[in-house]
Write an enzyme that holds these catalytic residues in place. Structure first.
Site, PDB file in Angstrom:
ATOM      1  N   CYS A  19      39.818  28.205 117.370  1.00  0.00           N
ATOM      2  CA  CYS A  19      39.345  28.964 115.897  1.00  0.00           C
ATOM      3  C   CYS A  19      38.274  30.058 116.399  1.00  0.00           C
ATOM      4  O   CYS A  19      37.566  29.894 117.132  1.00  0.00           O
ATOM      5  CB  CYS A  19      38.640  27.826 115.317  1.00  0.00           C
ATOM      6  SG  CYS A  19      37.430  28.664 113.793  1.00  0.00           S
ATOM      7  N   CYS A  24      37.261  33.811 109.418  1.00  0.00           N
ATOM      8  CA  CYS A  24      37.927  33.818 108.210  1.00  0.00           C
ATOM      9  C   CYS A  24      37.169  33.315 107.136  1.00  0.00           C
ATOM     10  O   CYS A  24      37.357  33.792 105.877  1.00  0.00           O
ATOM     11  CB  CYS A  24      39.236  32.690 108.462  1.00  0.00           C
ATOM     12  SG  CYS A  24      40.380  33.246 109.785  1.00  0.00           S
ATOM     13  N   THR A  38      31.341  26.337 110.459  1.00  0.00           N
ATOM     14  CA  THR A  38      32.331  26.969 111.561  1.00  0.00           C
ATOM     15  C   THR A  38      31.574  28.451 112.140  1.00  0.00           C
ATOM     16  O   THR A  38      31.321  29.454 111.139  1.00  0.00           O
ATOM     17  CB  THR A  38      33.463  27.342 111.079  1.00  0.00           C
ATOM     18  OG1 THR A  38      34.215  26.027 110.620  1.00  0.00           O
ATOM     19  CG2 THR A  38      34.492  28.080 112.281  1.00  0.00           C
ATOM     20  N   GLU A  79      31.320  24.472 115.691  1.00  0.00           N
ATOM     21  CA  GLU A  79      30.782  23.685 114.263  1.00  0.00           C
ATOM     22  C   GLU A  79      29.399  23.233 114.464  1.00  0.00           C
ATOM     23  O   GLU A  79      29.006  22.568 115.520  1.00  0.00           O
ATOM     24  CB  GLU A  79      31.798  22.352 114.255  1.00  0.00           C
ATOM     25  CG  GLU A  79      33.137  22.816 114.076  1.00  0.00           C
ATOM     26  CD  GLU A  79      33.593  23.428 112.825  1.00  0.00           C
ATOM     27  OE1 GLU A  79      32.890  23.619 111.811  1.00  0.00           O
ATOM     28  OE2 GLU A  79      34.638  24.208 112.784  1.00  0.00           O
ATOM     29  N   HIS A  88      41.469  31.150 101.350  1.00  0.00           N
ATOM     30  CA  HIS A  88      41.148  30.273 102.733  1.00  0.00           C
ATOM     31  C   HIS A  88      42.408  29.388 102.992  1.00  0.00           C
ATOM     32  O   HIS A  88      42.343  29.240 104.263  1.00  0.00           O
ATOM     33  CB  HIS A  88      39.712  29.535 102.497  1.00  0.00           C
ATOM     34  CG  HIS A  88      39.346  29.423 103.934  1.00  0.00           C
ATOM     35  ND1 HIS A  88      39.220  30.222 104.763  1.00  0.00           N
ATOM     36  CD2 HIS A  88      38.678  28.357 104.562  1.00  0.00           C
ATOM     37  CE1 HIS A  88      38.584  29.693 105.827  1.00  0.00           C
ATOM     38  NE2 HIS A  88      38.345  28.421 105.637  1.00  0.00           N
ATOM     39  N   TYR A 128      44.873  29.745 107.061  1.00  0.00           N
ATOM     40  CA  TYR A 128      45.145  28.717 108.201  1.00  0.00           C
ATOM     41  C   TYR A 128      46.672  28.993 108.827  1.00  0.00           C
ATOM     42  O   TYR A 128      47.147  28.400 109.729  1.00  0.00           O
ATOM     43  CB  TYR A 128      45.197  27.328 107.732  1.00  0.00           C
ATOM     44  CG  TYR A 128      43.926  26.746 107.521  1.00  0.00           C
ATOM     45  CD1 TYR A 128      42.847  27.174 106.920  1.00  0.00           C
ATOM     46  CD2 TYR A 128      43.333  25.973 108.686  1.00  0.00           C
ATOM     47  CE1 TYR A 128      41.738  26.843 106.914  1.00  0.00           C
ATOM     48  CE2 TYR A 128      41.982  25.410 108.665  1.00  0.00           C
ATOM     49  CZ  TYR A 128      41.189  26.025 107.881  1.00  0.00           C
ATOM     50  OH  TYR A 128      39.951  25.672 107.969  1.00  0.00           O
ATOM     51  N   CYS A 131      46.234  31.172 110.696  1.00  0.00           N
ATOM     52  CA  CYS A 131      45.722  31.565 112.040  1.00  0.00           C
ATOM     53  C   CYS A 131      46.192  30.078 113.118  1.00  0.00           C
ATOM     54  O   CYS A 131      46.702  30.542 114.191  1.00  0.00           O
ATOM     55  CB  CYS A 131      44.251  31.119 112.095  1.00  0.00           C
ATOM     56  SG  CYS A 131      43.656  29.615 111.580  1.00  0.00           S
ATOM     57  N   GLU A 157      40.314  20.292 112.141  1.00  0.00           N
ATOM     58  CA  GLU A 157      39.912  21.217 111.388  1.00  0.00           C
ATOM     59  C   GLU A 157      41.357  21.749 110.174  1.00  0.00           C
ATOM     60  O   GLU A 157      41.243  22.093 109.342  1.00  0.00           O
ATOM     61  CB  GLU A 157      39.672  22.548 111.982  1.00  0.00           C
ATOM     62  CG  GLU A 157      38.893  23.568 111.176  1.00  0.00           C
ATOM     63  CD  GLU A 157      38.628  25.007 112.056  1.00  0.00           C
ATOM     64  OE1 GLU A 157      39.738  25.410 112.401  1.00  0.00           O
ATOM     65  OE2 GLU A 157      37.537  25.551 112.269  1.00  0.00           O
TER      66      GLU A 157
END
Lengths: 490, 490, 490, 490
Positions: D105, D109, D196, D263, D298, D302, D304, D452
């Site tokens: 991550c 974002c 995050t 996190e 959002h 993901y 990603c 996540e």
């Protein structure tokens, strides 16, 4: 000859089929009254499937019969009260075998599971209420065993608005209930939906379908009625591709020419039942127990579908072979996956049966968690097995020309030429196996292999409710607390 | 005290732990030699898990012991040769219980399954070749039972290039083999990977890991060696989050402070074994049989994971409860799904055990199809159960601050304030159950619950190969042919 | 009026239906020649589905038409060569809409995808070989656009032994091939299996079905033939429940009385094609490219099934509503799951179309990875959506009495009484939606929704092979090496 | 240098890392205050991941930057307000690329999606209420774009009892709220969980986390605060295997030595915010709209994870290669399945972005159905991809000895000998890829790839609720009614 005539004693499948002749039944199919169902091409395959249960008893008595304590004699296992865990396991073995032999629903499991659960529940009511249902029931069953009859079980009411209970419905008849109590017996009214094999039975055990409240007293009724009782009407359910059986020919297009299941709607219009065949009347508290005990047996009875699954796996392997691709790794792998899923169902069912425990009435009852798990997998895996079978079959499974085209003098040779698979395989054989796969995944026996797998013995949510009930989440929380180092305040 | 000293007799978990002290083992962890593994914070939890198998035997002898025909006495069930199907079933019950008690791998199943399969295979070799392996083996096992020792099984070779057999490898030592045959015994060399609980054992049974050919004669060797034999080196496998055990504190962050599994690499550098502990030497044809018999037992031994699953389901229910959402329908439904999957594994395993049949050697062996089906589900469902547990846990399962933050004088109260769940639940308890879920889905015991579920007793493809072997596709084709009306030319 | 008569110009669905009258086609159904397919109750619904593509073009020209560079005029989108990524996307939108309108296969996608792939491939062959196929093809297509005809695509050969290529088959005709080359054109022979909508077309584009080798030169042939060409024979494929359309009545039992798909076998018995309609002849190297380009378009065309899925989700919601349980959380949740799966298919298809890139010929082609992923999900999710629809439907979906029973003067009122659902819902409506679900999951349109989803545009394994080809595993290995700190030796 | 100092202007990753030095942050890790997070071995990899977003912008400006209407200049895409559907799509492309580059991550974002949703929502509030939030927000963002800072978004409150709303909690601080309104601004208090990349940011946008009621007026607050604002405390979340980063060595055991996610828990203890950085204050009706718009962006961000998935698929292919089995059909097939699942996620995400529509504020917003479908698949498929990666890895992925053993003078050569795979592959490389797979499936980056994926942007049930909202079941019922012949009474 009616089931009440004590001379009747069925020895085999042929006897059984004969026993169905000459009965006065109100059977309707496609809006017409059927005088002799046994001779109707749509109905006959369902009768053949039941007949197979008699012939198997003759051919493999160890598997399909047992010595009954009631009669002291060997009786058909479908009528036998389980006297050990092995007896319960033997039911599963017999069911798988009959699934392999018929490729469809042979219709006798509801009756088998009904007699076993009623055996326990009548015993319990008597112990609790001082009634004599259990003796009545034993006597009734003894007679049925002696005559070797088919006993159906009628549980599922038509239900109306699913968000309301029996007594709350706009029409009180949407659940079967007692409309009159006489000196010599009761009169019942209502209707039962999707009655498996009812027309092929000799007797029907009518039972409530769900948990009842005090308001539902008249709905707490269990009785045995002969199939030809006055006031009964049977309306045949229509099944996918059912009319293909009426097209005649060599039986290619039907896929499975010999066997099928049977589902009908049973309308009970003020049928009288003498007290000796009444096994519950008003004991509302025992309705839920009966349903639960029945479904515990019945949900692991769906092991029958693994026998049907064996047929479908075999058909898929056969078409792969005929297409010349049986050795391809992805084909092999799909056959393994189908088998794995099929045996997973078998595992849960067999475990449920092996883990049976004795009830206070002396018969043996499967493990409820595993029985529900078995059935819950049955609501999933046959659909996936069917999907994989269609994958292996290729598109031809639903685009194949008809048997009439095959028989046409000019088209036949063209089809023979162009529907060739692997050399040496007759085109007709390729067509036959494709039609069998169609039959089991979309056609007539898909009703039994898929939809009945979904809803028979209770729809998926019914199993989830039951699993939630028996999963003992508090014990599991206890295990977690101990390992997490959380002090248990309970 | 070495296992060879006949005075040793272990009565309970404490005895067992004591028996591990003072041994001269070449154990390495993080590049350092560990003199007394029993005192090492990373190793100790794995020893505690084994100790639990002793304490359970004391607490519930019916469950965890059996009367051995070899000694005539009650022995730990992990050392018992199965004398009935019930004995095989009892193993599964014991395994589930120990999974519930430890939440991890308790490491003794390999040994249990190894003695049972060797019992049969040595009998078979003797019958076929006139050898005396079976008697040797019985004698060895009798001693182990008397002393009540832990017996490990070492099967998985390190294997090198997976596309080549033992004799074809660039380095002959990539599979364990005999490098010298002396008058008094053999000398072996090689290495075994991921050896569950090896350091916690007293004896290790070394066995071949796959089907062998004539060229592999020196690889067809089965021997028993004491864990402290000269020439053995153990290199501890590192596990996710293993060093948390060295952080001290109240054991919150470790998730499960008491128990863990153990995996180590075992290097065998020219270890001598006297003939009386050699149970196969060169009989290449029996390697495959041994592997198959062993995996038949061992694949349904993975029922242990249903006990671990019970813990995880309980933990998921607990965190839902602590979060105030246990009654939400989607939460309930996920707990049901987790349970359904868990019990599906149990069903196949228990069915395999119940369906055990007697071998020519007199012990009982599970059904191979169902055993493989059980394990194959184990390669799938724990991952899904773990996924659902993480769903119920919420994101905090992986973003929770550390135990050191909790102990910090200023941060502690802040965390207590802001990590509140449902009123009345101590924040520490909420942290503890989150850490347990982390432990089982990503942390140290995820190794046992997930990865070992995948690869232990054979990776998924190994089960698929075995299912393909026993699925009898020809019989299934026969069922399909009969129903499709295809003449059988066989 | 034949398609070759230039006066023909179809404006709407009614025109289209009229255009099918009076043609001399060799159509066979159930072993009988059908003179006027348009009037046959089994065939007509498939024609209605195609007619809907014309009516949609009239009703929503932005959606279902486009301005063609070939004619300079607005043409039906099914005949349009894509001139932008938006054009490709618009196909998907139109397909979903038509799925919603017909609940079945509307049969024109093969033609649409064939013209687009041939547009590119003929251009490529010409560039490589100096041929003039592309101009020929543009001219042909311009005429078809002007007349607004239905263009079918015939790809799937009957294939014989799947383990052998065209030239290796025992019978050379098992793949379509050129049997004669004349001065004025070629003569072809063979047969094409499961030809979607072929009888409802005006022209058919015949194309090879797989990668060819040098030995297969005569099989590398692409031509356009009019549907009524001499030498063509059509044998209608039989579909589950097809004959219900012949039972008359109010169209309850058929489930979807108006629309159906169409699959027929096409036998090509020495059909002559003039050179101006030959678009490939012997260029074996381009067969694989054609198949690959065609399937890239066609695999994301299966977005049509999300429109059909919308109907089935709606039907499932409707029966839940009629049963009085729409608000139950597990019912809601299943509708969400069905929708999630349906939209997952849509997502991959739409992404493939949006990611289209221009080909050297100037038209736009979807992303091959996403197109294959779309279709691969189509081989899985409709089966699961269908399973969930049957779950919500209840067992009645396969046990409902027939429409003839409903029309019977005595049975009708009984059924009306006993098949009541939620108050205020006419029983007939409840029957109608159950029959629609049967139609889509086991009946006639299950052929399109399930089996065609499996095999149309290539069976699952075909997508896996294609995904393997384009997944660029080496680049992915490179990402992993970089992060793992492994030196790249490439 | 603080973000407020206008001279700061970050050009690349090195600049960015430098910008984090010297800040006065209250960061705690393992109960200790960390003065310079950038130098901490556990924290640094998370900073490297963010730095990669700067370096990519420099290396591939088309992909990772855009010309902003606010500044007229090229800005990092993570700070850009989308001005077209292509801009939204470009975010997904950039996200996949960064996933491939970092395998984890990269944390930016949330900020990107927050600015875009706030852009619309502030515009809407102003239009409705006559406020001036939108201009304030544009001004703030313009400054951030000019300086090229990292902007985090803080949404998820700690929530306390999940069955109660903000104002109903026992402690009012369990959701962030305004505790004081002054002339010059507001003071807020509360805590945000699993933030995050918060420590790696320069500014944080604090936003409400759920639908609010009138009673929750003080909870309807949106503000921007600098990361080093007085009153903020950061407590680092502990991650699986985090301390391996402190072991030093060659970075083998960490699996991915360079990158990780971050996190932390953010505690807001009476932080003052001047009015110019307040973008909502009390407009409770807009909280739900903000959450919905934010999650629409959002949930498709993901995508990603498909970049991370590419790394894991590559790692699985690599270990198969190193083991010598890459060509085995079941291995190939599993790589295809992993890819298929990965691309299915990508498809839905990309489709959502391509289907973006303009908002009244002028920016572009993805399709909400497809965005939710994308994320919902992300809650399932990475777990399955991870499972398959562990399948291909073999058991060694969790039993491998440590890097310290590898470095030991005597153990190292033993491991080199016995952990050989295919000839020619250095044992160290085999260890490295195994550790990478461990890292991504159980270790530190499994937090980002699995947990996540489950909970980020909303847990699975949140997507199901949103899908239910937008699925338009009534339209679907209408399609079904039309085809079933049911009169529509609506």
């Amino acid at each position: 000859m009616t089931p009440e005539s004590a001379e009747l004693r069925i020895e085999n499948g042929a006897d059984y089929i004969e026993s169905l002749r000459g009965r006065k039944l109100n059977v309707f199919l496609f809006g017409e009254r059927i005088d002799e169902p046994v001779d109707h091409p749509i109905i006959r395959p369902s009768i053949n499937a039941v007949a197979e249960t008699y012939d198997l008893a003759a051919a493999e008595p160890e598997l399909a019969t047992a010595v009954s304590s009631l009669t002291g004699e060997r009786v058909n296992r479908f009528l036998h009260i389980t006297e050990s865990a092995d007896d319960v396991v033997a039911q599963n073995r017999m069911q798988r075998k009959l699934g392999q032999l018929t490729g469809t629903c042979f219709q006798r499991c509801v009756g088998m599971d009904a007699v076993n659960s009623l055996f326990t529940v009548t015993h319990h009511i008597d112990a609790d209420r001082g009634t004599t249902y259990h003796d009545r029931f034993r006597e009734f069953l003894t007679g049925v065993q002696r005559q070797n009859l088919v006993l159906g079980g009628a549980m599922t009411d038509v239900k109306g608005d699913r968000s309301k209970g029996p007594a709350e419905q706009a029409d009180p008849d949407l659940f079967v209930h007692v409309v009159e109590r006489r000196e010599d017996g009761v009169v019942i009214r209502g209707a039962k939906a999707h009655q498996t094999g009812c027309i092929n039975s000799h007797w029907i055990l009518v039972m409530p379908t769900l948990r009842l409240t005090e308001a539902d007293r008249d709905y707490a009724v269990v009785v045995a009625i002969p199939v030809d009782a006055e006031g009964l009407t049977y309306i045949y359910g229509r099944q996918s591709c059912d009319t293909r059986a009426m097209e005649g020919g060599a039986g290619i297009d039907v896929g499975n020419a010999t066997y099928s299941g049977q589902e009908a709607m049973l309308i009970i219009d003020d049928v009288f039942v003498p007290w000796e065949r009444v096994f519950m009347d008003g004991e509302v508290n025992f309705a839920a127990e009966l349903v639960e005990r029945f479904t515990t047996y019945h949900r692991r009875s769906y092991v029958c579908k693994t026998g049907v699954g064996d047929v479908l796996i075999g058909a898929a392997a056969l078409i792969a072979d005929y297409n010349g691709v049986e050795r391809a790794s992805h084909i092999r792998d799909k056959l393994v996956e189908m088998t794995h899923l099929n045996e997973t169902i078998y595992g849960a069912g067999m475990a449920a049966s092996h883990e049976s425990v004795e009830t206070p009435a002396g018969n043996f009852e499967p493990d409820p968690m595993l029985a529900n798990v078995c059935k819950h997998n049955v609501t999933r895996f046959p659909y996936e097995i069917g999907r994989l079978a269609q994958d292996l079959a290729g598109g031809l499974v639903t685009t194949l020309p008809s048997e009439m085209d095959w028989n046409h003098p000019e088209l036949g040779p063209l089809l023979d030429k162009y529907l060739q698979g692997r050399e040496g395989v007759p085109t007709e054989d390729r067509m036959r196996v494709l039609r069998l796969i169609e039959n089991m995944t979309m056609g007539r026996n898909a009703v039994g292999y898929l939809t009945e797998s979904m809803h028979g013995a209770g729809s998926p949510q019914a199993q989830r409710i039951q699993i939630a009930r028996v999963m003992d989440v508090e014990a599991k929380k206890g295990f977690a607390k101990r390992l997490a180092g959380i002090e248990d305040d309970a």
